[in-house]
Design a protein around this motif. Structure first.
Motif, mmCIF file in Angstrom:
data_model
loop_
_atom_site.group_PDB
_atom_site.id
_atom_site.type_symbol
_atom_site.label_atom_id
_atom_site.label_comp_id
_atom_site.label_asym_id
_atom_site.label_seq_id
_atom_site.Cartn_x
_atom_site.Cartn_y
_atom_site.Cartn_z
ATOM 1 N N LEU A 183 0.810 -1.209 0.000
ATOM 2 C CA LEU A 183 0.000 0.000 0.000
ATOM 3 C C LEU A 183 0.848 1.266 0.000
ATOM 4 C CD1 LEU A 183 -2.810 -1.037 2.535
ATOM 5 C CD2 LEU A 183 -2.927 -1.002 0.039
ATOM 6 N N VAL A 184 1.979 1.240 0.711
ATOM 7 C CA VAL A 184 2.796 2.444 0.856
ATOM 8 C C VAL A 184 3.771 2.605 -0.310
ATOM 9 C CG1 VAL A 184 4.508 3.601 2.303
ATOM 10 C CG2 VAL A 184 2.567 2.434 3.359
ATOM 11 N N ARG A 185 4.535 1.562 -0.603
ATOM 12 C CA ARG A 185 5.581 1.666 -1.620
ATOM 13 C C ARG A 185 5.119 1.190 -2.992
ATOM 14 N NH1 ARG A 185 11.484 0.301 0.374
ATOM 15 N NH2 ARG A 185 11.777 1.858 -1.250
ATOM 16 N N GLY A 186 4.199 0.231 -3.008
ATOM 17 C CA GLY A 186 3.726 -0.283 -4.287
ATOM 18 C C GLY A 186 4.725 -1.246 -4.910
ATOM 19 N N VAL A 198 5.261 -11.136 -2.831
ATOM 20 C CA VAL A 198 5.045 -9.828 -3.467
ATOM 21 C C VAL A 198 5.370 -8.708 -2.489
ATOM 22 C CG1 VAL A 198 3.325 -8.333 -4.545
ATOM 23 C CG2 VAL A 198 3.352 -10.771 -5.054
ATOM 24 N N GLY A 199 5.069 -8.911 -1.209
ATOM 25 C CA GLY A 199 5.402 -7.901 -0.210
ATOM 26 C C GLY A 199 6.899 -7.680 -0.088
ATOM 27 N N ILE A 200 7.685 -8.740 -0.184
ATOM 28 C CA ILE A 200 9.139 -8.593 -0.152
ATOM 29 C C ILE A 200 9.617 -7.824 -1.381
ATOM 30 C CG2 ILE A 200 11.317 -9.869 -0.279
ATOM 31 C CD1 ILE A 200 10.033 -12.023 1.438
ATOM 32 N N TYR A 201 9.006 -8.086 -2.529
ATOM 33 C CA TYR A 201 9.353 -7.335 -3.744
ATOM 34 C C TYR A 201 9.002 -5.855 -3.594
ATOM 35 C CZ TYR A 201 11.085 -10.706 -7.108
ATOM 36 O OH TYR A 201 11.886 -11.590 -7.779
ATOM 37 N N ALA A 202 7.866 -5.579 -2.953
ATOM 38 C CA ALA A 202 7.492 -4.180 -2.743
ATOM 39 C C ALA A 202 8.386 -3.516 -1.702
ATOM 40 C CB ALA A 202 6.029 -4.093 -2.313
ATOM 41 N N LEU A 203 8.757 -4.269 -0.678
ATOM 42 C CA LEU A 203 9.581 -3.699 0.395
ATOM 43 C C LEU A 203 10.969 -3.318 -0.105
ATOM 44 C CD1 LEU A 203 9.580 -3.062 3.447
ATOM 45 C CD2 LEU A 203 10.478 -5.372 3.826
ATOM 46 N N PHE A 204 11.567 -4.171 -0.923
ATOM 47 C CA PHE A 204 12.926 -3.915 -1.424
ATOM 48 C C PHE A 204 12.937 -3.347 -2.844
ATOM 49 C CE2 PHE A 204 13.413 -7.221 1.822
ATOM 50 C CZ PHE A 204 14.409 -6.660 2.609
ATOM 51 N N GLN A 205 11.753 -3.107 -3.409
ATOM 52 C CA GLN A 205 11.621 -2.485 -4.713
ATOM 53 C C GLN A 205 12.341 -3.258 -5.816
ATOM 54 O OE1 GLN A 205 9.707 0.693 -5.637
ATOM 55 N NE2 GLN A 205 8.782 -0.516 -3.982
ATOM 56 N N PHE A 206 12.203 -4.599 -5.779
ATOM 57 C CA PHE A 206 12.703 -5.419 -6.868
ATOM 58 C C PHE A 206 11.805 -5.232 -8.092
ATOM 59 C CE2 PHE A 206 14.285 -8.482 -3.412
ATOM 60 C CZ PHE A 206 15.502 -7.819 -3.333
ATOM 61 N N ASP A 207 12.390 -5.326 -9.275
ATOM 62 C CA ASP A 207 11.607 -5.211 -10.506
ATOM 63 C C ASP A 207 10.734 -6.449 -10.705
ATOM 64 O OD1 ASP A 207 12.463 -2.743 -11.215
ATOM 65 O OD2 ASP A 207 14.031 -3.417 -12.569
ATOM 66 N N VAL A 208 9.469 -6.220 -11.054
ATOM 67 C CA VAL A 208 8.554 -7.298 -11.397
ATOM 68 C C VAL A 208 8.500 -7.396 -12.916
ATOM 69 C CG1 VAL A 208 6.192 -8.145 -11.254
ATOM 70 C CG2 VAL A 208 7.192 -6.944 -9.308
#
Length: 372
Positions: free
Chosen positions: A39-42, A177-187
């Protein structure tokens, strides 16, 4: 005997229901952190989903500030700058491929910064409409996947186990997905493929546990004398070694892709695939033991026959002044002991050895006496 040797011999004595009280709190905390991060970082969607143009070039001795200054001269200071694979520079800007002048300007600026020719700068441009189409297809595929899996597990096992399995899969996806959003990994599309692989692996491990539990419930002496949670605990101890071995053999190739392919050889696509797969494999193994199993036990314990059995055991425990677990132990043995069906037939303390035969195995038949 040490715990490791018990695990190798498939003689584990883990009290899973006691661990569930802690692991479910951990899962709830991880899911809360993942949802807040979403929700915060996306989610950092790749170019394939959002559209735009991406440039990649070798830049071992270039800093982010230098790249930003070079892009400022071509009016692309707000472009996304990222270093992947150690020394590979990736720049993403919202430019259409039809704007040839701007694309050529960015390529020339990066070539001058890195000391390469323009032909050495790789770029890829994708329209936003194509990215929207890929996103919609991925969502539809996910919905169809859940429906098909729910129908299959319901027909193969029962609907309660189908619900528990889907809860575990949703748990794995949200945390990954939350870990990807937390560390801003590319999807990227490789990440989506890894997500689908994660769901398949998580379901496989969960179905192994449920199938073993159903098979053990049919033949076990615990039925009618122990709660469903107790039966599930015994089944989990029987498949724990298999789950550990499956996880280890699955994680080792992924680590090889991540370490050798991504970090040493610089294969960016392998990194995008391996990171999601590694997180999903670990979370999937965890969820099959500590999310799907307690969810199925919670649903099954509310069936009339198991509710009546629990009430009967509780009444017996109250009359004896003990707990339900002690009543179960008195009926079928300690909760952490090995099931009777898996104990060796000979050589144990409870099973006496048969005396070794001496002489011939079958004595000779006596001769009949003749009448005179």
């Amino acid at each position: 005997m040490s715990r490791f040797r018990r695990l190798l011999r498939n003689q584990t004595r883990v009290d899973f229901p006691t661990l569930w009280k802690t692991t479910l709190k951990v899962s709830a905390a991880l899911m809360l952190i993942s949802i807040v991060a979403l929700l915060v970082r996306g989610v950092n969607l790749g170019i394939e989903f959002e559209g735009g143009t991406v440039w990649e070039a070798k830049a071992p001795d270039v800093s982010t500030a230098e790249v930003r200054d070079a892009l400022r001269g071509v009016d692309q200071a707000d472009a996304k700058i990222q270093f992947v694979g150690g020394d590979v520079l990736r720049v993403r800007a919202e430019l259409d491929a039809t704007d040839a002048t701007s694309v050529a300007g960015v390529s020339a600026a990066l070539a001058a910064l890195t000391g390469q020719s323009v032909n050495d700068i790789n770029f890829n441009s994708i329209s936003a409409s194509w990215g929207d189409e890929i996103t919609n297809k991925a969502i539809r595929a996910l919905i169809v996947f859940f429906i098909v899996v729910a129908i299959y597990i319901t027909l193969r096992l029962e609907w309660r186990m189908a619900v528990a399995a889907l809860v575990a899969v949703a748990h794995d996806i949200v945390i990954t997905v939350g870990i990807y959003a937390l560390f801003q990994f590319d999807v990227t599309p490789a990440t989506v493929i890894a997500f689908l692989t994660i769901m398949g692996y998580s379901l496989y491990d969960t179905l192994v546990v449920f199938d073993k539990n159903r098979d053990y419930q049919r033949r076990s002496a615990l039925v009618g004398r122990a709660t469903y949670t107790r039966i599930m605990n015994t089944a989990l101890n029987m498949v724990l070694l298999r789950s550990v071995n499956t996880t280890i053999t699955s994680v080792l190739p992924v680590l090889s892709m991540l370490v050798v392919g991504a970090l040493i050889l610089g294969a960016v696509t392998l990194a995008e695939f391996a990171v999601a797969l590694l997180i999903g494999l670990l979370v999937g193994t965890y969820s099959s033991l500590f999310v799907a199993a307690p969810a199925a036990s919670w649903l099954k314990e509310r069936q009339p026959e198991f509710t009546e059995l629990r009430d009967r055991l509780a009444a017996r425990a109250q009359s004896r002044g003990t707990s339900v677990h002690e009543v179960e132990d008195a009926a079928v043995g300690p909760a952490t002991s090995r099931p009777a069906s898996s104990r060796p037939a000979t050589g144990s303390a409870t099973t006496p050895r048969r005396p070794a035969p001496t002489g011939t195995a079958i004595p000779p038949r006596p001769r009949k006496r003749k009448r005179r």
